[in-house]
Design an enzyme around this catalytic site. Structure first.
Site, PDB file in Angstrom:
ATOM      1  N   GLY A 226     -39.870 -44.720 -33.159  1.00 37.51           N
ATOM      2  CA  GLY A 226     -39.303 -44.030 -34.305  1.00 37.51           C
ATOM      3  C   GLY A 226     -38.525 -42.770 -33.960  1.00 37.51           C
ATOM      4  O   GLY A 226     -37.922 -42.156 -34.840  1.00 37.51           O
ATOM      5  N   GLU A 269     -43.628 -46.139 -28.051  1.00 39.99           N
ATOM      6  CA  GLU A 269     -42.745 -47.316 -27.986  1.00 39.99           C
ATOM      7  C   GLU A 269     -41.365 -47.034 -28.546  1.00 39.99           C
ATOM      8  O   GLU A 269     -40.989 -47.582 -29.581  1.00 39.99           O
ATOM      9  CB  GLU A 269     -43.304 -48.458 -28.853  1.00 39.99           C
ATOM     10  CG  GLU A 269     -44.684 -48.877 -28.638  1.00 39.99           C
ATOM     11  CD  GLU A 269     -45.153 -49.895 -29.689  1.00 39.99           C
ATOM     12  OE1 GLU A 269     -44.613 -49.942 -30.815  1.00 39.99           O
ATOM     13  OE2 GLU A 269     -46.071 -50.650 -29.370  1.00 39.99           O
ATOM     14  N   ARG A 308     -25.638 -52.116 -38.995  1.00 38.25           N
ATOM     15  CA  ARG A 308     -26.446 -51.026 -39.548  1.00 38.25           C
ATOM     16  C   ARG A 308     -25.898 -50.463 -40.866  1.00 38.25           C
ATOM     17  O   ARG A 308     -26.666 -50.223 -41.794  1.00 38.25           O
ATOM     18  CB  ARG A 308     -26.633 -49.902 -38.528  1.00 38.25           C
ATOM     19  CG  ARG A 308     -27.406 -50.327 -37.271  1.00 38.25           C
ATOM     20  CD  ARG A 308     -27.767 -49.148 -36.386  1.00 38.25           C
ATOM     21  NE  ARG A 308     -28.722 -48.279 -37.028  1.00 38.25           N
ATOM     22  CZ  ARG A 308     -28.479 -47.053 -37.439  1.00 38.25           C
ATOM     23  NH1 ARG A 308     -27.296 -46.518 -37.247  1.00 38.25           N
ATOM     24  NH2 ARG A 308     -29.408 -46.349 -38.048  1.00 38.25           N
ATOM     25  N   CYS A 342     -15.310 -61.402 -44.762  1.00 34.29           N
ATOM     26  CA  CYS A 342     -15.092 -61.634 -46.186  1.00 34.29           C
ATOM     27  C   CYS A 342     -16.339 -61.348 -46.997  1.00 34.29           C
ATOM     28  O   CYS A 342     -17.051 -62.262 -47.431  1.00 34.29           O
ATOM     29  CB  CYS A 342     -14.567 -63.043 -46.419  1.00 34.29           C
ATOM     30  SG  CYS A 342     -12.868 -63.161 -45.881  1.00 34.29           S
ATOM     31  N   GLU A 343     -16.643 -60.074 -47.142  1.00 36.81           N
ATOM     32  CA  GLU A 343     -17.751 -59.589 -47.960  1.00 36.81           C
ATOM     33  C   GLU A 343     -17.366 -58.190 -48.428  1.00 36.81           C
ATOM     34  O   GLU A 343     -16.892 -57.377 -47.626  1.00 36.81           O
ATOM     35  CB  GLU A 343     -19.041 -59.445 -47.131  1.00 36.81           C
ATOM     36  CG  GLU A 343     -19.613 -60.718 -46.586  1.00 36.81           C
ATOM     37  CD  GLU A 343     -20.613 -61.398 -47.514  1.00 36.81           C
ATOM     38  OE1 GLU A 343     -20.948 -60.810 -48.566  1.00 36.81           O
ATOM     39  OE2 GLU A 343     -21.028 -62.504 -47.169  1.00 36.81           O
TER      40      GLU A 343
HETATM   41  C1  LIG Z   1     -38.874 -51.512 -33.764  1.00 34.32           C
HETATM   42  C2  LIG Z   1     -40.175 -51.086 -33.235  1.00 34.32           C
HETATM   43  C3  LIG Z   1     -40.268 -49.982 -32.389  1.00 34.32           C
HETATM   44  C4  LIG Z   1     -39.092 -49.114 -32.046  1.00 34.32           C
HETATM   45  O1  LIG Z   1     -38.669 -48.381 -33.120  1.00 34.32           O
HETATM   46  P1  LIG Z   1     -37.518 -47.286 -32.954  1.00 34.32           P
HETATM   47  O2  LIG Z   1     -37.418 -46.654 -34.279  1.00 34.32           O
HETATM   48  O3  LIG Z   1     -36.294 -48.003 -32.566  1.00 34.32           O
HETATM   49  O4  LIG Z   1     -37.986 -46.343 -31.907  1.00 34.32           O
HETATM   50  C5  LIG Z   1     -41.506 -49.669 -31.860  1.00 34.32           C
HETATM   51  N1  LIG Z   1     -42.603 -50.404 -32.152  1.00 34.32           N
HETATM   52  C6  LIG Z   1     -42.558 -51.466 -32.975  1.00 34.32           C
HETATM   53  C7  LIG Z   1     -43.776 -52.230 -33.230  1.00 34.32           C
HETATM   54  C8  LIG Z   1     -41.345 -51.848 -33.547  1.00 34.32           C
HETATM   55  O5  LIG Z   1     -41.293 -52.887 -34.368  1.00 34.32           O
END
Ligand SMILES: *Cc1c(COP(=O)(O)O)cnc(C)c1O
Length: 414
Positions: A226, A269, A308, A342-343
């Site tokens: 995150g 992560e 995005r 085309c959207e």
């Molecule tokens: C997508 C995801 C992340 C990474 O999230 P970011 O916001 O890109 O850092 C980490 N852990 C899990 C389980 C995810 O699904």
């Protein structure tokens, strides 16, 4: 030009020559920026029991994954396909964590066959895993009941999301694990994506530690990703203060580790953070028109190339590239930059002050290294762009070729 942008890698490439050689649009990555951002994460805390796994759904280019591995990150996979790619990039099974949700027993078996640890995110999936792998190891993904993120669609914990096991089911999870002889070796969470203020993350760390205290013999606790990056660079958006975050995170972890009294490891992560700023998209302006009161800049960067904006209303800084330099103009005419799909929703940027753009001009879309190419598609039967890497020695390396028309036939070879 914002002074922060002076050092941007788009000022160090010959955009025109690259588009000529590899086609437009084109993903360009900068190896130096990638390695720096990876190191920010790997060095967040200086302890041997702190580890970083890269969530590769943000970017799964094989060549970039090799750099990720070289720099000492482990990796999370969300699917057998991601496991397959991680193996190709040289990751060992012990370095891969399969964080899945709502998968079949066959998909779990794919990970088990490779000795890869699985995180399950419901009691239902825990039962499935127990049936096919009794007496095995498992991790549980919890949802502490609150989440955070830049858009409703990327908040991945809290009472209104599909993810994780709710906290009051800890005892039920333990009972199911016991029934199958499963050993719960880790717990994990991921509360959402793109925070620039560490507070909600720290709160979620406390919440997960509270849950961790209810388990004995855990090998690790994984707090998820995150970590945000400043997409609104031209508006002075500040970087996430990693130093401050680390200073607040460290005592929480040290204290818990002491109390817990085992060789517990902690992990994070990140997915977006390592890749986002090392990637940009070069595109070409093909049409300029005014429809009623709106001036449209028609480009080849449709949402098949970058999803995005249409998916999350995301903001990316966009520059013109003139004479090999990035050019922006905060006082320029406000235009709406759109793609060739085309959207109606195929809008890259709305009411954006830009330098004057005309047919044939090159634009650069910044911070597109995460959730860019991985979400690219062949919608409208468009060819996905090539990806090139600006290496540390200043060379350009093709790291994935552009799709060909033959690729559009790949599924019909029977
Ligand atoms: C997508 C995801 C992340 C990474 O999230 P970011 O916001 O890109 O850092 C980490 N852990 C899990 C389980 C995810 O699904």
């Amino acid at each position: 030009m914002n002074h922060l942008m002076e050092n941007h890698f788009l000022n160090r490439i010959d955009a025109e020559a690259l588009l000529k050689e590899y086609g437009s649009p084109l993903y360009v990555y900068d190896e130096k920026t990638l390695r720096e951002r990876i190191r920010d994460m790997v060095n967040l805390l200086p302890y041997p029991w702190f580890g970083v796994s890269c969530s590769i759904k943000a970017n799964s280019n094989l060549h970039l994954l090799k750099i990720v591995r070289e720099e000492g990150m482990d990796a999370d996979a969300m699917s057998p396909g991601e496991i397959f790619l991680l193996e190709k990039a040289g990751f060992e099974p012990s370095q891969i964590f399969y964080v899945c949700n709502n998968v079949s027993a066959e998909e779990m078996q794919y990970a088990l066959d490779r000795n890869i640890l699985i995180s399950v995110d419901s009691l239902s999936q825990l039962e499935t895993l127990g049936r096919i792998n009794p007496d095995g190891r498992v991790a549980l993904r919890f949802n502490p009941g609150s989440g955070a993120g830049h858009h409703e669609k990327v908040v991945t914990a809290g009472k209104k999301t599909k993810f994780g096991i709710q906290e009051d089911l800890v005892e039920d999870a333990k009972a199911i694990a016991k029934k199958y002889g499963l050993r719960i070796v880790g717990i994990n969470q991921h509360i959402g994506s793109l925070f620039l203020d560490g507070k909600p993350y720290l709160e979620s760390v406390k919440a997960l530690l509270r849950i961790a205290a209810r388990f004995e013999n855990l090998e690790f606790v994984d707090f998820g990703g995150g970590f945000g990056i400043p997409y609104r660079k031209f508006h002075g958006e500040q970087r996430l203060d990693l130093k401050a975050l680390a200073e607040q995170l460290a005592p929480l972890l040290l204290e818990f580790r002491e109390k817990y009294g085992s060789d517990l490891k902690f992990r994070i992560e990140p997915g977006r953070y390592p890749f986002a700023e090392c990637g940009a998209i070069l595109g070409t302006v093909h049409a300029v028109k005014t429809n009623y009161d709106t001036k449209y800049i028609g480009t080849d960067v449709g949402f098949n190339v970058l999803m995005r904006p249409i998916l999350y209303d995301s903001y990316h800084e966009i520059v013109a590239i003139r004479g090999g330099r990035m050019v922006s103009d905060p006082d320029g005419e406000k235009v709406t930059i759109v793609g060739n799909i085309c959207e109606t929703g195929d809008i890259l940027a709305k009411d954006r002050p830009m330098p004057e753009l005309k047919e044939g001009d090159i634009i650069g879309v910044l911070d597109a290294g995460s959730y860019g190419y991985t979400m690219a598609s062949n919608y409208n039967q468009r060819l996905r762009p090539a990806e090139v890497l600006l290496t540390q020695s200043g060379d350009i390396r093709l790291i994935r070729r552009r799709d060909t028309f033959e690729d559009l036939l790949a599924g019909y070879n029977f």
